[in-house]
Design an enzyme around this catalytic site. Structure first.
Site, PDB file in Angstrom:
ATOM      1  N   SER A 217      -5.290  -4.383  -4.366  1.00 18.01           N
ATOM      2  CA  SER A 217      -4.649  -5.273  -3.401  1.00 18.01           C
ATOM      3  C   SER A 217      -5.652  -6.320  -2.943  1.00 18.01           C
ATOM      4  O   SER A 217      -6.743  -5.981  -2.483  1.00 18.01           O
ATOM      5  CB  SER A 217      -4.150  -4.478  -2.190  1.00 18.01           C
ATOM      6  N   GLY A 219      -4.824  -8.639  -0.557  1.00 16.87           N
ATOM      7  CA  GLY A 219      -4.265  -9.194   0.667  1.00 16.87           C
ATOM      8  C   GLY A 219      -3.267 -10.292   0.362  1.00 16.87           C
ATOM      9  O   GLY A 219      -2.396 -10.140  -0.512  1.00 16.87           O
ATOM     10  N   GLY A 222      -2.287 -11.352  -3.324  1.00 13.93           N
ATOM     11  CA  GLY A 222      -1.487 -10.554  -4.243  1.00 13.93           C
ATOM     12  C   GLY A 222      -2.233  -9.372  -4.841  1.00 13.93           C
ATOM     13  O   GLY A 222      -3.020  -8.701  -4.163  1.00 13.93           O
ATOM     14  N   GLY A 248       0.778  -2.428   1.606  1.00 13.68           N
ATOM     15  CA  GLY A 248       0.189  -1.704   0.479  1.00 13.68           C
ATOM     16  C   GLY A 248       1.028  -0.522   0.049  1.00 13.68           C
ATOM     17  O   GLY A 248       1.124  -0.212  -1.148  1.00 13.68           O
ATOM     18  N   ASP A 249       1.662   0.150   1.011  1.00 15.94           N
ATOM     19  CA  ASP A 249       2.523   1.285   0.679  1.00 15.94           C
ATOM     20  C   ASP A 249       3.772   0.824  -0.069  1.00 15.94           C
ATOM     21  O   ASP A 249       4.251   1.501  -0.988  1.00 15.94           O
ATOM     22  CB  ASP A 249       2.916   2.033   1.951  1.00 15.94           C
TER      23      ASP A 249
END
Length: 306
Positions: A217, A219, A222, A248-249
């Site tokens: 990730s 942020g 992408g 993120g999940d």
């Protein structure tokens, strides 16, 4: 069925304040409570995508009872959480409505006894028998061995169940060595694992440490993925402003659902990026708006990375 594991479940409490100032009293404009912990968040998104999903881990004490009640009321997720003597932790997110920034406070979690851990390992093996894939997510509560995720990865691999691992620190380092199908660190977690702050070589280095594929990730920029089929970057059409809690999940849920559906890597990354973006833009932390998801998905850019 897709199985998610959240060893350190939580009651996620979100406060919204007009402006967050140090050393000041604040009048809270709104409060929301949700069952939380990374794997629980993943499970809810998987259910919203139409997948059959079971959530396991630990839940204990009065807070654990609230988590299980909220999970039951949210619908779509089968509760396979095991009771523990200690009380489930709480997390507090304070959203500054002026800036859009979020400040997070995370409790450590309950102390898990050796007997409780042994019971979990037995229950996990039973659940794996009906699983098409498993997500191992989040921090380890006190008392759980630091090698826990490595053990759980090996159990799944022995039964031919692909694993996505999303954790950090020593738990990630040991878990990678057990050869999960996918790991999904953020840039800081990847740097801690590899010692490199350059995401592209660090992502490839993480693959060499044992992961079949690594999705990092970045942020608002992408995702970056190094896989046996190639290396790609996936980004939303423009930088997004909002609450990144749970993004993120949502990306993990996108990757795991696409894996189960047999999609190619560019399609997996498109789904994961769009879900993460739709979560950032949602009014409630950790949720996503299906209409926003559909809009963003059509404009996600996936390019090869050298």
């Amino acid at each position: 069925m897709i199985l998610t594991v959240t060893l350190n479940t939580a009651l996620d409490v979100t406060y919204r304040v007009p402006r967050l100032l140090p050393h000041a009293s604040h009048r809270v404009a709104a409060v929301t409570e949700r069952p939380g912990g990374k794997g629980i968040n993943v499970a809810r998104v998987l259910a919203a995508l139409g997948h059959e999903v079971t959530a396991t881990g630990f839940a204990g004490g009065p807070t654990g009872s609230v988590v299980r009640d909220l999970l039951a009321r949210s619908g779509g997720v089968t509760d396979a959480l095991l009771p523990c003597e200690g009380s489930t932790r709480r997390t507090l997110a304070v959203v500054d409505e002026t800036s859009g920034d979020t400040t997070q406070f995370n409790e450590p979690g309950p102390l898990i006894t050796p007997a409780e851990w042994s019971l979990f390992l037995a229950r996990y093996e039973e659940l794996l028998a009906g699983a098409r894939a498993v997500a191992l997510c989040g921090s380890l509560p006190p008392g759980v061995p630091v090698s826990a995720y490595a053990t759980l990865v090996r159990q799944a691999r022995a039964l031919g169940v692909p694993v996505l691992l999303d954790t950090s620190g020593e738990a990630l380092r040991r878990g990678v060595a057990a050869r999960p199908e996918i790991i999904k660190p953020n840039a800081a977690e990847l740097a801690e694992l590899t010692g490199s702050r350059d995401p592209l070589p660090a992502t490839r280095d993480a693959r060499r440490r044992g992961a079949h594929a690594v999705v990092t990730s970045l942020g608002p920029d992408g995702l970056l993925a190094a896989t046996p089929e190639g290396t790609w970057r996936a980004a939303p059409p423009q930088p997004l402003s909002g609450n990144p809690t749970g993004a993120g999940d949502s990306a993990v849920a996108g990757l795991l659902s696409a894996l189960v559906e047999g999609l190619a890597w560019p399609e997996r990354l498109t789904r994961a990026t769009a879900l993460a973006a739709a979560t950032v833009l949602a009014p409630v932390a950790g949720e996503f708006d299906p209409r926003t998801y559909d809009e963003v998905r059509g404009s996600v850019k996936v390019t090869t990375a050298d």
